[in-house]
Design a protein around this motif. Structure first.
Motif, PDB file in Angstrom:
ATOM      1  N   ALA A  52       9.316  57.854  -4.612  1.00  0.00           N
ATOM      2  CA  ALA A  52       9.532  56.565  -5.430  1.00  0.00           C
ATOM      3  C   ALA A  52       8.347  56.115  -6.272  1.00  0.00           C
ATOM      4  O   ALA A  52       8.413  55.666  -7.310  1.00  0.00           O
ATOM      5  N   GLU A  53       7.343  55.804  -5.571  1.00  0.00           N
ATOM      6  CA  GLU A  53       6.125  55.380  -6.177  1.00  0.00           C
ATOM      7  C   GLU A  53       5.556  56.160  -7.439  1.00  0.00           C
ATOM      8  O   GLU A  53       5.327  55.703  -8.453  1.00  0.00           O
ATOM      9  N   THR A  54       5.579  57.594  -7.116  1.00  0.00           N
ATOM     10  CA  THR A  54       5.164  58.377  -8.272  1.00  0.00           C
ATOM     11  C   THR A  54       6.187  58.217  -9.394  1.00  0.00           C
ATOM     12  O   THR A  54       5.917  58.321 -10.669  1.00  0.00           O
ATOM     13  N   SER A  55       7.482  58.489  -9.007  1.00  0.00           N
ATOM     14  CA  SER A  55       8.606  58.181 -10.079  1.00  0.00           C
ATOM     15  C   SER A  55       8.379  56.985 -11.037  1.00  0.00           C
ATOM     16  O   SER A  55       8.305  56.653 -12.033  1.00  0.00           O
ATOM     17  N   LEU A  56       8.145  55.749 -10.304  1.00  0.00           N
ATOM     18  CA  LEU A  56       7.645  54.307 -10.910  1.00  0.00           C
ATOM     19  C   LEU A  56       6.463  54.677 -11.839  1.00  0.00           C
ATOM     20  O   LEU A  56       6.555  53.855 -12.796  1.00  0.00           O
ATOM     21  N   GLU A  57       5.498  55.181 -11.027  1.00  0.00           N
ATOM     22  CA  GLU A  57       4.343  55.295 -12.217  1.00  0.00           C
ATOM     23  C   GLU A  57       4.518  56.055 -13.510  1.00  0.00           C
ATOM     24  O   GLU A  57       4.116  55.731 -14.542  1.00  0.00           O
ATOM     25  N   SER A 102      14.596  53.841  -7.226  1.00  0.00           N
ATOM     26  CA  SER A 102      14.566  52.771  -6.341  1.00  0.00           C
ATOM     27  C   SER A 102      14.845  51.553  -7.098  1.00  0.00           C
ATOM     28  O   SER A 102      14.817  51.404  -8.409  1.00  0.00           O
ATOM     29  N   GLU A 103      14.744  50.393  -6.261  1.00  0.00           N
ATOM     30  CA  GLU A 103      15.069  49.106  -7.092  1.00  0.00           C
ATOM     31  C   GLU A 103      14.026  48.720  -7.899  1.00  0.00           C
ATOM     32  O   GLU A 103      14.296  47.962  -8.961  1.00  0.00           O
ATOM     33  N   PRO A 104      12.731  48.919  -7.374  1.00  0.00           N
ATOM     34  CA  PRO A 104      11.622  48.249  -8.328  1.00  0.00           C
ATOM     35  C   PRO A 104      11.759  49.331  -9.847  1.00  0.00           C
ATOM     36  O   PRO A 104      11.248  48.601 -10.586  1.00  0.00           O
ATOM     37  N   LEU A 105      12.219  50.463  -9.850  1.00  0.00           N
ATOM     38  CA  LEU A 105      12.345  51.119 -10.860  1.00  0.00           C
ATOM     39  C   LEU A 105      13.464  50.623 -12.023  1.00  0.00           C
ATOM     40  O   LEU A 105      13.384  50.559 -13.098  1.00  0.00           O
ATOM     41  N   GLY A 106      14.448  50.226 -11.160  1.00  0.00           N
ATOM     42  CA  GLY A 106      15.635  49.302 -11.919  1.00  0.00           C
ATOM     43  C   GLY A 106      14.938  48.145 -12.547  1.00  0.00           C
ATOM     44  O   GLY A 106      15.491  47.830 -13.904  1.00  0.00           O
ATOM     45  N   HIS A 107      14.253  47.570 -11.835  1.00  0.00           N
ATOM     46  CA  HIS A 107      13.580  46.321 -12.316  1.00  0.00           C
ATOM     47  C   HIS A 107      12.698  46.610 -13.726  1.00  0.00           C
ATOM     48  O   HIS A 107      12.536  45.718 -14.662  1.00  0.00           O
ATOM     49  N   ASN A 112      -0.191  64.825  -5.874  1.00  0.00           N
ATOM     50  CA  ASN A 112      -0.228  63.607  -4.724  1.00  0.00           C
ATOM     51  C   ASN A 112      -0.714  62.495  -5.392  1.00  0.00           C
ATOM     52  O   ASN A 112      -1.056  62.451  -6.840  1.00  0.00           O
ATOM     53  N   PRO A 113      -0.711  61.154  -4.946  1.00  0.00           N
ATOM     54  CA  PRO A 113      -1.158  59.898  -5.464  1.00  0.00           C
ATOM     55  C   PRO A 113      -2.379  60.152  -5.866  1.00  0.00           C
ATOM     56  O   PRO A 113      -3.025  59.407  -7.000  1.00  0.00           O
ATOM     57  N   GLU A 114      -3.501  60.766  -5.240  1.00  0.00           N
ATOM     58  CA  GLU A 114      -5.061  60.911  -5.691  1.00  0.00           C
ATOM     59  C   GLU A 114      -4.959  61.435  -7.005  1.00  0.00           C
ATOM     60  O   GLU A 114      -5.979  60.876  -7.731  1.00  0.00           O
TER      61      GLU A 114
END
Length: 604
Positions: free
Chosen positions: A389-394, A420-425, A349-351
């Protein structure tokens, strides 16, 4: 809706057509429905009845638009009224924005005196500090001169006398009365040993702070938990009593149901002398409120809760406690693997990610966050669920911070990330300032992510950055790019190769993808404005060699999108770059085109 019949001009109207009134039943019904719709929308959005409100304005604006579309005969007049009101409202809003800006400016001007006072106070403080520093420098200068005089005196005295004088003037240093607890004399004088002890103490303080936040709680919180537990226990007892009562009632109903089934099945034999109610009462009296033999298969429905569920909850708590112990002991790799393989994903989880992210280690050591991300990605095939997507980005961000592009490549190739698009950025921006090898490896990854999430323009830009212009054109053709999309790709990647492809026909079309004027104008607005001039020079050279069919005049005449001002800017850029022949031909073509337009637009 059909148009209302036009009425003939009335007497005294000056021959003008008088608008028909809304008098039919259909029109009245439409007005009533529209008004009810307005009231319903205002009630749904809790709009006030009076005073300015943006939501109420939007509701009435939409109703007015519907009324204009419905009443065709009044449409010009009502459209004009609507335009005047919207202009008035825009003027009021613009005035409010200007008032807000001016009020802020007035506040800033009012605060200038306070700022000047602060600066003056800061100046006084700095001057005082400078005076202290000057005084210290003077003191040190005097000590230095004294030492120099002493050294000069010692240079003129024999060696034996020097030893006597130095022994008299030397200061006798004595050992401290007490040593540092836990350290010997050698360790107390060893700088490396003292540095290690300081680091150990700092780590111990950090662990104590972490334990204070995770393992311990204030005493008042313990009392609150006791009161909550007591209240929950009372609620549980009450619910248990209700459950027993309902179970007993359900058993009685089951006995009654079985009795009625048996009654209607064998009513001619066993229950011939009883009514249904008497049969049910007799069955309840005989069974003592227990379930009959026919319903014995449903007895397990009212069993107590399965104890394995409580055991499972205890195991989950033990699993979490073991993770906390590993984390507090500094065994971050084991804690990361333990969390990634947690049952039911309770620690995925994010925590948990935030806890690993909060740990700072020295450069050169393995990052605990990266260790957790590796364990998380390794467990994806077994778990069968991709991280969000958030965990993948981190995870990708932590790998790139450690320059582990190979891990990102493996994760994307094995499809263990949620794109996700932020991951590509993130992948695209990572190439900034990197060497060619990193750029050639990272751009295909960014392109794959953009393609998967449907960010076609960014994917096309990545292809152009790799030099795959033809592949980009095929991709853009399949994605049905608009002219604005092609312009966006050109602005993001202003190269001569891309510009040459865009001014040529592609596919079955006989017209170029973008006009030459549009391409050159957009390039002149970028930092690579010289590319536009180079494109015109190359087109002019091809025309002179005979390899290009359309001339510059045909290019100007066949371009309806580029205006006269854009062509004049292009001509000035050609003259500034030394392309006088190109500038003269374009100027002649633009002059002729402008004359033709004026001749065709002027009345005969």
């Amino acid at each position: 809706m059909t148009e209302l019949p036009q009425q003939s001009p009335r007497p005294g109207s000056g021959g003008k057509r008088v608008l028909p009134p809304i008098s039919s039943e259909v029109e009245r019904q439409f007005i009533q429905d529209l008004q009810e719709n307005v009231y319903v929308e205002m009630a749904r959005l809790n709009c006030p009845d009076q005073g300015p409100d943006e939501q109420r304005y939007i509701i009435y604006k939409d109703a007015f638009n519907k009324l204009i579309e419905h009443v065709i005969a009044y449409r010009p007049l009502m459209t004009a009224i609507k335009a005047e009101y919207e202009n008035c409202i825009e003027t009021i809003e613009r005035g409010q924005k200007e008032s807000f800006y001016l009020s802020g400016k007035v506040k800033a001007m009012a605060a200038e005196q306070t700022t000047l006072n602060y600066y003056q106070r800061r100046t006084d403080e700095l001057q005082h500090r400078m005076a202290v520093v000057h005084a210290d420098n003077e003191k040190l200068r005097e000590e230095l001169e004294s030492l120099q005089e002493t050294q000069e005196e010692l240079d003129g005295i024999p060696e034996q006398d020097v030893d006597e004088v130095s022994s008299k003037k030397s200061k006798v240093y004595t050992l401290p009365d007490k040593l540092i607890p836990g350290l010997s004399l050698e360790e107390s004088t060893d700088m490396m040993c003292l540095q290690r002890k300081i680091e150990e103490c700092q780590q111990l303080v950090q662990n104590l702070k972490q334990s204070k936040q995770t393992r311990y709680a204030p005493r008042r919180q313990k009392e609150q938990l006791k009161h909550q537990l007591a209240s929950k226990s009372k609620a549980k007892e009450h619910v248990s009593e209700q459950n027993l009562h309902l179970k007993a009632r359900c058993l009685k109903l089951r006995v009654a149901l079985d009795t009625l089934k048996a009654y209607y099945k064998d009513s001619q034999h066993s229950f011939s002398s009883f009514s249904p109610a008497e049969a049910v009462a007799l069955a309840l009296a005989r069974s003592g409120s227990k379930m009959s033999v026919n319903s014995a298969d449903t007895a397990t429905t009212f069993d107590d809760d399965d104890p394995t569920k409580e055991r499972e909850a205890e195991m989950l708590l033990e699993y979490i406690e073991h993770f906390n112990d590993l984390f507090e002991e500094g065994r971050y790799s084991d804690a990361a693997m333990h969390a990634a393989n947690s049952p039911k994903g309770i620690l995925r989880n994010p925590e948990t990610l935030a806890r690993f992210k909060a740990i700072h280690v020295k450069p050169g050591k393995l990052s605990p966050l990266l260790a957790y991300c590796e364990a998380l990605m390794s467990s994806v095939p077994a778990v069968g669920i991709l991280p969000n997507a958030e965990t993948s980005l981190e995870c990708v961000k932590s790998a790139l911070q450690e320059d582990r592009l190979d891990l990102v490549t493996h994760w994307i190739a094995q499809k263990r990330l949620t794109c996700s698009e932020p991951l590509g950025h993130l992948l695209y921006n990572y190439t900034q300032g990197k060497n060619t090898d990193i750029v050639n490896k990272c751009l295909p990854l960014a392109q794959a992510v953009y393609t998967k999430v449907g960010a076609h323009i960014q994917s096309a830009v990545c292809m152009c950055k790799q030099g795959r212009v033809r592949a980009m054109m095929e991709y853009a053709h399949n994605a049905k790019f608009s002219k604005d999309a092609y312009v966006g790709v050109l602005v993001a990647c202003p190269t001569l190769a891309l510009a040459e492809v865009l001014v040529q026909p592609y596919g079955d079309s006989n017209t170029p993808v973008l006009p030459v004027g549009t391409v050159v104008s957009e390039l002149l607005r970028t930092e690579s404005h010289q590319v536009g001039v180079q494109l015109l020079d190359k087109i002019h050279s091809n025309i002179q060699k005979g390899t290009s069919h359309p001339s510059l005049k045909d290019i100007v005449f066949s371009d309806p999108t580029t205006n006269i001002h854009a062509w004049l800017q292009i001509i000035r850029s050609c003259q500034d770059s030394g392309l006088y022949d190109v500038g003269i031909e374009l100027l002649a073509a633009v002059t002729v085109l402008e004359a033709i337009k004026k001749a065709t637009s002027s009345p005969t």
